[in-house]
Scaffold this active site. Structure first.
Site, PDB file in Angstrom:
ATOM      1  N   SER A   1     -31.012  53.087  -7.249  1.00 30.47           N
ATOM      2  CA  SER A   1     -32.202  52.860  -8.070  1.00 30.47           C
ATOM      3  C   SER A   1     -33.456  52.802  -7.199  1.00 30.47           C
ATOM      4  O   SER A   1     -33.452  52.169  -6.135  1.00 30.47           O
ATOM      5  CB  SER A   1     -32.042  51.541  -8.824  1.00 30.47           C
ATOM      6  OG  SER A   1     -30.875  51.598  -9.613  1.00 30.47           O
TER       7      SER A   1
ATOM      8  N   ARG B   1     -33.122  45.042 -13.946  1.00 30.51           N
ATOM      9  CA  ARG B   1     -31.721  44.768 -14.258  1.00 30.51           C
ATOM     10  C   ARG B   1     -31.291  43.476 -13.570  1.00 30.51           C
ATOM     11  O   ARG B   1     -31.754  43.143 -12.490  1.00 30.51           O
ATOM     12  CB  ARG B   1     -30.826  45.919 -13.790  1.00 30.51           C
ATOM     13  CG  ARG B   1     -30.882  47.144 -14.712  1.00 30.51           C
ATOM     14  CD  ARG B   1     -29.937  48.237 -14.225  1.00 30.51           C
ATOM     15  NE  ARG B   1     -30.359  48.759 -12.946  1.00 30.51           N
ATOM     16  CZ  ARG B   1     -29.828  48.434 -11.790  1.00 30.51           C
ATOM     17  NH1 ARG B   1     -28.791  47.628 -11.724  1.00 30.51           N
ATOM     18  NH2 ARG B   1     -30.296  48.944 -10.673  1.00 30.51           N
TER      19      ARG B   1
ATOM     20  N   ASP C   1     -31.352  60.935 -13.849  1.00 32.78           N
ATOM     21  CA  ASP C   1     -30.717  59.622 -13.637  1.00 32.78           C
ATOM     22  C   ASP C   1     -29.203  59.641 -13.821  1.00 32.78           C
ATOM     23  O   ASP C   1     -28.498  58.968 -13.087  1.00 32.78           O
ATOM     24  CB  ASP C   1     -31.339  58.584 -14.584  1.00 32.78           C
ATOM     25  CG  ASP C   1     -31.095  57.140 -14.143  1.00 32.78           C
ATOM     26  OD1 ASP C   1     -31.318  56.839 -12.951  1.00 32.78           O
ATOM     27  OD2 ASP C   1     -30.675  56.322 -14.962  1.00 32.78           O
TER      28      ASP C   1
ATOM     29  N   HIS D   1     -24.483  58.396 -11.283  1.00 28.49           N
ATOM     30  CA  HIS D   1     -25.908  58.050 -11.201  1.00 28.49           C
ATOM     31  C   HIS D   1     -26.623  59.191 -10.470  1.00 28.49           C
ATOM     32  O   HIS D   1     -27.031  59.043  -9.316  1.00 28.49           O
ATOM     33  CB  HIS D   1     -26.043  56.722 -10.439  1.00 28.49           C
ATOM     34  CG  HIS D   1     -27.386  56.077 -10.541  1.00 28.49           C
ATOM     35  ND1 HIS D   1     -27.827  55.141  -9.629  1.00 28.49           N
ATOM     36  CD2 HIS D   1     -28.388  56.210 -11.443  1.00 28.49           C
ATOM     37  CE1 HIS D   1     -29.031  54.721  -9.970  1.00 28.49           C
ATOM     38  NE2 HIS D   1     -29.400  55.365 -11.060  1.00 28.49           N
TER      39      HIS D   1
ATOM     40  N   CYS E   1     -34.833  55.078  -5.425  1.00 29.29           N
ATOM     41  CA  CYS E   1     -34.696  55.748  -4.125  1.00 29.29           C
ATOM     42  C   CYS E   1     -34.987  57.241  -4.200  1.00 29.29           C
ATOM     43  O   CYS E   1     -34.594  58.003  -3.315  1.00 29.29           O
ATOM     44  CB  CYS E   1     -33.316  55.499  -3.533  1.00 29.29           C
ATOM     45  SG  CYS E   1     -33.102  53.783  -3.032  1.00 29.29           S
TER      46      CYS E   1
ATOM     47  N   ARG F   1     -42.462  50.800 -15.405  1.00 32.50           N
ATOM     48  CA  ARG F   1     -41.862  52.110 -15.706  1.00 32.50           C
ATOM     49  C   ARG F   1     -42.550  52.800 -16.866  1.00 32.50           C
ATOM     50  O   ARG F   1     -43.219  52.165 -17.675  1.00 32.50           O
ATOM     51  CB  ARG F   1     -40.373  51.937 -16.017  1.00 32.50           C
ATOM     52  CG  ARG F   1     -39.587  51.534 -14.761  1.00 32.50           C
ATOM     53  CD  ARG F   1     -38.103  51.531 -14.973  1.00 32.50           C
ATOM     54  NE  ARG F   1     -37.432  51.183 -13.739  1.00 32.50           N
ATOM     55  CZ  ARG F   1     -36.685  52.029 -13.014  1.00 32.50           C
ATOM     56  NH1 ARG F   1     -36.479  53.260 -13.411  1.00 32.50           N
ATOM     57  NH2 ARG F   1     -36.135  51.628 -11.889  1.00 32.50           N
TER      58      ARG F   1
ATOM     59  N   LYS G   1     -27.350  52.843 -18.666  1.00 31.38           N
ATOM     60  CA  LYS G   1     -26.419  52.422 -17.619  1.00 31.38           C
ATOM     61  C   LYS G   1     -25.138  51.841 -18.215  1.00 31.38           C
ATOM     62  O   LYS G   1     -24.032  52.083 -17.714  1.00 31.38           O
ATOM     63  CB  LYS G   1     -27.093  51.380 -16.697  1.00 31.38           C
ATOM     64  CG  LYS G   1     -28.288  51.931 -15.906  1.00 31.38           C
ATOM     65  CD  LYS G   1     -27.963  53.217 -15.265  1.00 31.38           C
ATOM     66  CE  LYS G   1     -28.822  53.679 -14.119  1.00 31.38           C
ATOM     67  NZ  LYS G   1     -30.240  53.624 -14.098  1.00 31.38           N
TER      68      LYS G   1
ATOM     69  N   TYR H   1     -35.177  44.369 -21.164  1.00 31.26           N
ATOM     70  CA  TYR H   1     -35.441  45.347 -20.107  1.00 31.26           C
ATOM     71  C   TYR H   1     -34.535  46.578 -20.235  1.00 31.26           C
ATOM     72  O   TYR H   1     -33.329  46.445 -20.481  1.00 31.26           O
ATOM     73  CB  TYR H   1     -35.258  44.701 -18.716  1.00 31.26           C
ATOM     74  CG  TYR H   1     -35.352  45.765 -17.641  1.00 31.26           C
ATOM     75  CD1 TYR H   1     -36.594  46.315 -17.312  1.00 31.26           C
ATOM     76  CD2 TYR H   1     -34.217  46.270 -17.028  1.00 31.26           C
ATOM     77  CE1 TYR H   1     -36.681  47.336 -16.387  1.00 31.26           C
ATOM     78  CE2 TYR H   1     -34.301  47.284 -16.098  1.00 31.26           C
ATOM     79  CZ  TYR H   1     -35.545  47.818 -15.780  1.00 31.26           C
ATOM     80  OH  TYR H   1     -35.619  48.842 -14.869  1.00 31.26           O
TER      81      TYR H   1
HETATM   82  P1  GTP Z   1     -34.379  54.786 -10.746  1.00 29.58           P
HETATM   83  O1  GTP Z   1     -35.146  55.223 -11.946  1.00 29.58           O
HETATM   84  O2  GTP Z   1     -34.489  53.325 -10.489  1.00 29.58           O
HETATM   85  O3  GTP Z   1     -32.953  55.203 -10.795  1.00 29.58           O
HETATM   86  O4  GTP Z   1     -35.137  55.402  -9.461  1.00 29.58           O
HETATM   87  P2  GTP Z   1     -35.210  56.857  -8.810  1.00 29.58           P
HETATM   88  O5  GTP Z   1     -34.057  57.056  -7.903  1.00 29.58           O
HETATM   89  O6  GTP Z   1     -35.435  57.872  -9.862  1.00 29.58           O
HETATM   90  O7  GTP Z   1     -36.496  56.747  -7.864  1.00 29.58           O
HETATM   91  P3  GTP Z   1     -37.954  57.405  -7.996  1.00 29.58           P
HETATM   92  O8  GTP Z   1     -37.941  58.900  -7.852  1.00 29.58           O
HETATM   93  O9  GTP Z   1     -38.606  56.869  -9.194  1.00 29.58           O
HETATM   94  O10 GTP Z   1     -38.663  56.823  -6.692  1.00 29.58           O
HETATM   95  C1  GTP Z   1     -38.769  55.450  -6.433  1.00 29.58           C
HETATM   96  C2  GTP Z   1     -39.897  55.178  -5.469  1.00 29.58           C
HETATM   97  O11 GTP Z   1     -39.676  55.904  -4.257  1.00 29.58           O
HETATM   98  C3  GTP Z   1     -41.252  55.636  -6.016  1.00 29.58           C
HETATM   99  O12 GTP Z   1     -42.212  54.676  -5.705  1.00 29.58           O
HETATM  100  C4  GTP Z   1     -41.503  56.917  -5.287  1.00 29.58           C
HETATM  101  O13 GTP Z   1     -42.887  57.169  -5.126  1.00 29.58           O
HETATM  102  C5  GTP Z   1     -40.784  56.719  -3.942  1.00 29.58           C
HETATM  103  N1  GTP Z   1     -40.296  58.023  -3.399  1.00 29.58           N
HETATM  104  C6  GTP Z   1     -39.611  58.978  -4.075  1.00 29.58           C
HETATM  105  N2  GTP Z   1     -39.371  60.065  -3.292  1.00 29.58           N
HETATM  106  C7  GTP Z   1     -39.896  59.785  -2.083  1.00 29.58           C
HETATM  107  C8  GTP Z   1     -39.975  60.506  -0.849  1.00 29.58           C
HETATM  108  O14 GTP Z   1     -39.499  61.639  -0.708  1.00 29.58           O
HETATM  109  N3  GTP Z   1     -40.583  59.860   0.185  1.00 29.58           N
HETATM  110  C9  GTP Z   1     -41.123  58.613   0.055  1.00 29.58           C
HETATM  111  N4  GTP Z   1     -41.709  58.074   1.109  1.00 29.58           N
HETATM  112  N5  GTP Z   1     -41.078  57.907  -1.096  1.00 29.58           N
HETATM  113  C10 GTP Z   1     -40.484  58.475  -2.155  1.00 29.58           C
HETATM  114  C1  SPV Z   2     -32.128  52.086 -12.394  1.00 33.13           C
HETATM  115  O1  SPV Z   2     -32.353  50.885 -12.149  1.00 33.13           O
HETATM  116  O2  SPV Z   2     -31.330  52.777 -11.729  1.00 33.13           O
HETATM  117  C2  SPV Z   2     -32.847  52.748 -13.495  1.00 33.13           C
HETATM  118  C3  SPV Z   2     -33.601  51.938 -14.425  1.00 33.13           C
HETATM  119  O3  SPV Z   2     -32.739  53.951 -13.656  1.00 33.13           O
HETATM  120  S1  SPV Z   2     -32.543  51.157 -15.553  1.00 33.13           S
HETATM  121  O4  SPV Z   2     -32.375  52.009 -16.717  1.00 33.13           O
HETATM  122  O5  SPV Z   2     -33.181  49.937 -15.920  1.00 33.13           O
HETATM  123  O6  SPV Z   2     -31.251  50.922 -14.961  1.00 33.13           O
HETATM  124 MN    MN Z   3     -31.333  54.838 -12.182  1.00 33.77          MN
END
Ligand code: GTP
Ligand code: SPV
Ligand code: MN
Length: 588
Positions: free
Chosen positions: A252, A73, A277, A230, A254, A373, A210, A201
């Site tokens: 994002s 983004r 999400d 979110h 996290c 992704r 979003k 993207y």
């Molecule tokens: P968006 O799709 O961007 O909104 O992200 P999200 O909040 O869904 O994050 P996601 O669960 O995809 O995790 C993002 C990164 O953090 C990945 O590389 C995960 O492996 C890592 N991660 C997720 N949960 C944990 C955790 O409990 N501990 C650690 N150390 N890393 C984590």
């Molecule tokens: C984020 O960035 O929080 C995502 C991916 O979940 S996107 O849909 O590109 O915003």
């Molecule tokens: Mn997100």
């Protein structure tokens, strides 16, 4: 007589001049024929839109490579155009709506010449839900069309639902030549319109996600007394068989997707997935807060995903399902025709990187883009909640706010009441990630994990949250969590992933009144004995440190929160200013 939506589509085609207009019906055959077009005919920057992967190992899966400048983004190119600049707030970029339209019209003129304009009629939310919204997006790329079909309920039935009405959310998307100087993601909340040019993207181009479901929908929620957030939605089943529904906001990249699909390491506990999400939260007929996930798919971060960290997601990706599965900007093994990313098991010796260049194990640059992704249907999820398609949603008992903080923020904190919970979420900060195009790993304030997604003045958003709390009969309990504390060597202290169920257990124990907590100036902290750490290889001292309150550190934190609040001036509600004063006093 042509219907309103037909006239709207025609108007856009007159502006964009496509070779052909194609209205999607959402069928399975159609998805496959669009993929085929993406492989054989359509080109982005001279390259195919899709490459077929090995369907024996990765059923129904395809690889997509973005333009190298178009992998995340772009918040600095994202605008929210209320007529009144103060309504937009300092948390968004602003242009006055008529100049913005003029700019976009100029850029969009003739942009689909020689291309197909795909018309995507889709719903955000279950068609039978009182909370769902009908939408139409046009786009000139098959990648976006297929992605939207996975991520939303898409088909001609939506056009029947819209009928003669003018009441649908409009999205205009055209990729131009992907030159950053001609990239704008622009929202017109008063007109239910998103207009996005110059990017393919996800977050910039899948306009139901979003752009509509957060930025525009948060504004609708402000006016109509609901919340667009979110957030993930999960049901946590405990050993008694009770399911507690929890919503959770994290910035994002996290940890939302990982928490949403958590496979429990504690006996007797099970997580049921409803969303990873976006959550729309409405006050139900009984006065409680009900959550629906308006989406039907995941657009999830690939790096770090594996059978060890997120087995349910690996099963989702590998399921012999009905929908295609897309991999965007992952690495590629040309011999086995498999996708690959950092953190997936078995690092091969030689691969192609996310741009298609030769890559060797041990290389200095990553093979997959850090924000690579997958796009996959939620219906593939093995632990999908039986309530997923319930049009009324699920009643929420707790809301969790998480962030990525290597120090200071404890593993878990409970807010004593709704107002203090709103303050807890408003003061959040998180270290930035690769999900947006900016410097990575720097601390920025990110209230409610909504800083890039709140479609109006964030000061007003805080007031709105306070108001919703006062309207609820049983407001959910509010917590903050942080899985990302690091030790002196820089290693994560908390094991995370499936082990996060131990924190969910504490949250449920608190809701059910099964354990006490320590009062501190930042909220209620767990007694270390109340978090089940049995079987974990955790240093006792480190563990006690991450569940404690660090007064010295909070002095600096309070200063940073005050600096952030001051950007919004008088629009920060009085109650939150009082909370900040009280916190400042108690840490000094
Ligand atoms: P968006 O799709 O961007 O909104 O992200 P999200 O909040 O869904 O994050 P996601 O669960 O995809 O995790 C993002 C990164 O953090 C990945 O590389 C995960 O492996 C890592 N991660 C997720 N949960 C944990 C955790 O409990 N501990 C650690 N150390 N890393 C984590
Ligand atoms: C984020 O960035 O929080 C995502 C991916 O979940 S996107 O849909 O590109 O915003
Ligand atoms: Mn997100």
């Amino acid at each position: 007589m042509a219907k309103y939506w037909e006239k709207w589509v025609e108007e856009i085609s007159e502006l964009t001049e496509p070779k052909r207009i194609y209205i999607l019906d959402g069928s399975d055959e159609e998805a496959h024929s669009l993929i085929k077009i993406g492989i054989d005919e359509e080109r982005i920057n001279g390259r195919p839109v899709f490459y077929e992967l090995n369907h024996r190992l990765w059923p129904n899966s395809y690889l997509h490579r973005s333009h190298p400048s178009d992998t995340a983004r772009t918040e600095h190119l994202t605008y929210v155009c209320h007529p009144d600049k103060d309504q937009t707030g300092p948390n968004n970029n602003w242009m006055d709506p008529s100049s913005a339209k003029e700019l976009l019209r100029r850029l969009t003129k003739g942009s689909m010449r020689g291309r197909t304009m795909y018309v995507l009629p889709y719903m955000m939310g279950h068609p039978d839900s009182p909370y769902s919204k009908a939408c139409i997006q046009v786009t000139d790329t098959s990648y976006v069309a297929i992605s939207m079909r996975i991520m939303t309920r898409l088909g001609r039935f939506v056009l029947e639902k819209i009928g003669d009405s003018e009441n649908f959310v409009k999205g205009i998307h055209t990729i131009l030549d992907l030159d950053v100087s001609r990239r704008f993601i622009v929202h017109f909340p008063e007109e239910n319109l998103v207009w996005s040019v110059g990017s393919g993207y996800g977050g910039n181009a899948l306009l139901g996600k979003k752009c509509f479901s957060l930025r525009i929908a948060s504004w609708l929620g402000y006016k109509e007394n609901w919340l667009a957030e979110h957030m993930i939605i999960i049901g946590v089943e405990d050993p008694e068989g009770d399911v507690t529904y929890i919503a959770g906001a994290f910035p994002s990249a996290c940890g939302k997707t990982n928490l949403a699909l958590l496979e429990s390491t504690l006996k007797g506990y099970k997580v049921w997935t409803l969303g990873d999400d976006i959550a729309w939260l409405n006050i139900g007929p009984d006065g409680r807060l009900y959550a629906i996930n308006p989406e039907t798919g995941y657009f999830g971060v690939a790096p770090g995903t594996s059978f060890r960290t997120n087995p349910n997601m690996m099963r989702t990706l590998k399921k012999e399902g009905f929908y295609p599965v897309l991999y965007t900007n992952t690495g590629y093994n040309p011999i086995t025709r498999e996708p690959w990313w950092e953190g997936l098991e078995d690092e091969p010796e030689e691969l192609l990187d996310w741009q298609g260049n030769p890559w060797k194990k041990g290389s200095m640059t990553p093979c997959a883009h850090p924000n690579s992704r997958f796009t996959v249907s939620i219906y593939n999820t093995p632990n999908l909640s039986p309530e997923f398609d319930n049009p009324r949603g699920v009643p929420i008992s707790a809301i969790i706010f998480g962030a990525r903080r290597s120090s200071l923020i404890p593993l878990v904190v409970e807010a004593p009441d709704w107002k203090k919970g709103v303050f807890l979420a408003a003061r959040m900060g998180s270290e930035t990630t690769a999900a947006a195009d900016h410097e990575i790993g720097v601390l920025r304030r990110d209230p409610f994990a909504m800083l890039p997604f709140c479609g109006y003045n964030m000061g007003d958003y805080f007031s709105h949250w306070l108001k919703i709390g006062s309207m609820l009969k049983e407001p959910p309990r509010i917590f903050s969590v942080n899985w990302f504390r690091r030790d002196k060597e820089g290693n994560f202290i908390w094991p995370g992933f499936g082990e996060n169920v131990r924190v969910l257990k504490w949250i449920i124990d608190r809701i059910k009144g099964r354990c006490g907590a320590r009062e501190t100036p930042i909220g209620l902290l767990p007694y270390p004995k109340d978090i089940d750490t049995s079987g974990l290889d955790l240093d006792k001292e480190e563990f006690e440190r991450i569940v404690s309150f660090d007064r010295e550190g909070w002095k600096r934190e309070v200063e940073d929160i005050r600096r952030f609040f001051s950007i919004f001036g008088e629009r920060i509600p009085e109650e939150l200013r009082a909370e900040l004063d009280e916190l400042e006093k108690s840490v000094s």
